[in-house]
Motif scaffolding. Sequence first.
Motif, PDB file in Angstrom:
ATOM      1  N   LEU A   1      12.817   6.610   7.461  1.00  0.00           N
ATOM      2  CA  LEU A   1      14.229   5.638   7.107  1.00  0.00           C
ATOM      3  C   LEU A   1      15.070   5.283   8.698  1.00  0.00           C
ATOM      4  N   PHE A   2      15.589   4.736   8.854  1.00  0.00           N
ATOM      5  CA  PHE A   2      15.927   4.820  10.204  1.00  0.00           C
ATOM      6  C   PHE A   2      17.512   3.846   9.840  1.00  0.00           C
ATOM      7  N   ALA A   3      18.808   4.083   9.850  1.00  0.00           N
ATOM      8  CA  ALA A   3      19.587   3.357   9.577  1.00  0.00           C
ATOM      9  C   ALA A   3      19.711   3.494   8.188  1.00  0.00           C
ATOM     10  N   ASP A   4      19.900   2.068   7.713  1.00  0.00           N
ATOM     11  CA  ASP A   4      19.854   2.031   6.334  1.00  0.00           C
ATOM     12  C   ASP A   4      18.861   1.390   6.077  1.00  0.00           C
ATOM     13  N   ASP A   5      17.459   1.324   6.278  1.00  0.00           N
ATOM     14  CA  ASP A   5      16.725   0.679   6.059  1.00  0.00           C
ATOM     15  C   ASP A   5      15.833   1.929   5.255  1.00  0.00           C
ATOM     16  N   CYS A   6      14.584   2.224   4.611  1.00  0.00           N
ATOM     17  CA  CYS A   6      13.866   2.534   3.953  1.00  0.00           C
ATOM     18  C   CYS A   6      12.853   2.382   2.778  1.00  0.00           C
ATOM     19  N   THR A   7      11.196   3.132   3.801  1.00  0.00           N
ATOM     20  CA  THR A   7      10.222   2.790   3.517  1.00  0.00           C
ATOM     21  C   THR A   7       9.401   3.691   2.759  1.00  0.00           C
ATOM     22  N   ILE A   8       9.737   3.559   1.744  1.00  0.00           N
ATOM     23  CA  ILE A   8       8.538   4.447   0.902  1.00  0.00           C
ATOM     24  C   ILE A   8       6.867   4.576   0.172  1.00  0.00           C
ATOM     25  N   MET A   9       5.899   5.232   0.431  1.00  0.00           N
ATOM     26  CA  MET A   9       4.648   5.248   0.939  1.00  0.00           C
ATOM     27  C   MET A   9       4.581   5.905   0.148  1.00  0.00           C
ATOM     28  N   ALA A  10       3.292   5.524  -0.889  1.00  0.00           N
ATOM     29  CA  ALA A  10       2.350   6.098  -2.080  1.00  0.00           C
ATOM     30  C   ALA A  10       1.326   5.636  -1.948  1.00  0.00           C
TER      31      ALA A  10
ATOM     32  N   TYR B   1       9.574  -5.356   9.036  1.00  0.00           N
ATOM     33  CA  TYR B   1      10.568  -3.186   9.029  1.00  0.00           C
ATOM     34  C   TYR B   1      10.403  -3.078  10.870  1.00  0.00           C
ATOM     35  N   LEU B   2      11.823  -2.750  10.937  1.00  0.00           N
ATOM     36  CA  LEU B   2      12.067  -2.513  12.073  1.00  0.00           C
ATOM     37  C   LEU B   2      11.792  -3.049  13.363  1.00  0.00           C
ATOM     38  N   GLY B   3      11.592  -4.952  12.901  1.00  0.00           N
ATOM     39  CA  GLY B   3      10.648  -5.704  14.133  1.00  0.00           C
ATOM     40  C   GLY B   3       9.729  -5.959  14.496  1.00  0.00           C
ATOM     41  N   SER B   4       8.603  -5.150  13.199  1.00  0.00           N
ATOM     42  CA  SER B   4       7.374  -5.220  13.173  1.00  0.00           C
ATOM     43  C   SER B   4       6.873  -5.947  11.535  1.00  0.00           C
ATOM     44  N   VAL B   5       5.943  -6.509  12.093  1.00  0.00           N
ATOM     45  CA  VAL B   5       5.349  -7.342  10.521  1.00  0.00           C
ATOM     46  C   VAL B   5       4.172  -6.150  10.189  1.00  0.00           C
ATOM     47  N   LEU B   6       4.110  -6.311   8.548  1.00  0.00           N
ATOM     48  CA  LEU B   6       3.492  -4.734   8.137  1.00  0.00           C
ATOM     49  C   LEU B   6       2.678  -6.078   7.661  1.00  0.00           C
TER      50      LEU B   6
ATOM     51  N   LYS C   1      17.758  -8.161  -3.952  1.00  0.00           N
ATOM     52  CA  LYS C   1      17.869  -8.856  -2.850  1.00  0.00           C
ATOM     53  C   LYS C   1      16.599  -8.566  -2.007  1.00  0.00           C
ATOM     54  N   LYS C   2      16.785  -7.815  -1.076  1.00  0.00           N
ATOM     55  CA  LYS C   2      16.230  -7.060   0.117  1.00  0.00           C
ATOM     56  C   LYS C   2      15.292  -5.927   0.543  1.00  0.00           C
ATOM     57  N   THR C   3      14.945  -5.291  -1.187  1.00  0.00           N
ATOM     58  CA  THR C   3      13.739  -4.922  -1.731  1.00  0.00           C
ATOM     59  C   THR C   3      12.193  -5.702  -2.186  1.00  0.00           C
ATOM     60  N   ASP C   4      11.620  -5.284  -1.177  1.00  0.00           N
ATOM     61  CA  ASP C   4      10.136  -5.822  -1.763  1.00  0.00           C
ATOM     62  C   ASP C   4       9.645  -4.585  -1.772  1.00  0.00           C
ATOM     63  N   VAL C   5       8.119  -5.005  -2.734  1.00  0.00           N
ATOM     64  CA  VAL C   5       7.045  -3.946  -2.889  1.00  0.00           C
ATOM     65  C   VAL C   5       6.106  -4.848  -2.079  1.00  0.00           C
ATOM     66  N   MET C   6       4.959  -4.026  -1.181  1.00  0.00           N
ATOM     67  CA  MET C   6       3.694  -4.048  -0.297  1.00  0.00           C
ATOM     68  C   MET C   6       2.642  -3.398  -1.388  1.00  0.00           C
ATOM     69  N   LEU C   7       1.110  -4.174  -1.640  1.00  0.00           N
ATOM     70  CA  LEU C   7       0.661  -2.688  -2.039  1.00  0.00           C
ATOM     71  C   LEU C   7      -0.727  -3.008  -1.497  1.00  0.00           C
ATOM     72  N   GLN C   8      -1.603  -2.194  -0.440  1.00  0.00           N
ATOM     73  CA  GLN C   8      -3.048  -2.973  -0.390  1.00  0.00           C
ATOM     74  C   GLN C   8      -3.370  -2.407  -1.726  1.00  0.00           C
ATOM     75  N   PRO C   9      -4.093  -3.521  -1.658  1.00  0.00           N
ATOM     76  CA  PRO C   9      -5.064  -3.670  -3.386  1.00  0.00           C
ATOM     77  C   PRO C   9      -6.630  -3.318  -2.650  1.00  0.00           C
ATOM     78  N   ARG C  10      -6.495  -3.065  -4.168  1.00  0.00           N
ATOM     79  CA  ARG C  10      -8.600  -3.007  -4.022  1.00  0.00           C
ATOM     80  C   ARG C  10      -9.128  -4.249  -4.351  1.00  0.00           C
ATOM     81  N   PRO C  11     -10.089  -4.517  -4.051  1.00  0.00           N
ATOM     82  CA  PRO C  11     -11.229  -5.772  -4.368  1.00  0.00           C
ATOM     83  C   PRO C  11     -10.423  -5.620  -5.937  1.00  0.00           C
ATOM     84  N   GLY C  12      -9.954  -7.076  -6.299  1.00  0.00           N
ATOM     85  CA  GLY C  12     -10.122  -7.744  -7.487  1.00  0.00           C
ATOM     86  C   GLY C  12      -8.924  -6.902  -8.591  1.00  0.00           C
ATOM     87  N   SER C  13      -7.196  -6.563  -8.054  1.00  0.00           N
ATOM     88  CA  SER C  13      -6.618  -5.361  -8.545  1.00  0.00           C
ATOM     89  C   SER C  13      -5.783  -6.316  -9.045  1.00  0.00           C
ATOM     90  N   SER C  14      -4.879  -6.451  -9.397  1.00  0.00           N
ATOM     91  CA  SER C  14      -3.305  -7.695 -10.035  1.00  0.00           C
ATOM     92  C   SER C  14      -2.316  -6.591  -9.455  1.00  0.00           C
TER      93      SER C  14
END
Length: 120
Positions: free
Chosen positions: A30-39, A98-103, A66-79
């Motif tokens: 959490l940072f100000a009004d930004d949030c990253t959730i990981m699982a 996120y906070l000035g860095s590209v993830l 509009k500003k909420t994105d999902v990113m997955l670090q997938p296994r090969p061949g996953s959808s």
Amino acid sequence: MKYRTDGGIFNLRRLRAKIKVAQTLIRELLFADDCTIMAHTLEHIQKLMDCFANAAKHFGLTISLKKTDVMLQPRPGSSPPDAFVNITPLNVVDKFCYLGSVLSQNAEINDDIDSAHQCC
């Protein structure tokens, strides 16, 4: 994240000790009004998003879909993942700022270096 609270924060040898070292699983940043959730799984991220959306609603806050994105670090061949806030599907991306860095999905630093202050 491994840490100690008895001093020696910069002494890496102390973090390798078998005692007095705590370990915590971080699920959100959490940072100000930004949030990253990981699982580790899509099911867990959906559960965390449901809890986050319910908490936001409880406190009268709204999530900018509009500003909420999902990113997955997938296994090969996953959808691509399907994640929702209530019934609204979230945008799936392979990198985001996120906070000035590209993830990026591939977990490499190249996208961050190439962006050189063009982010956010």
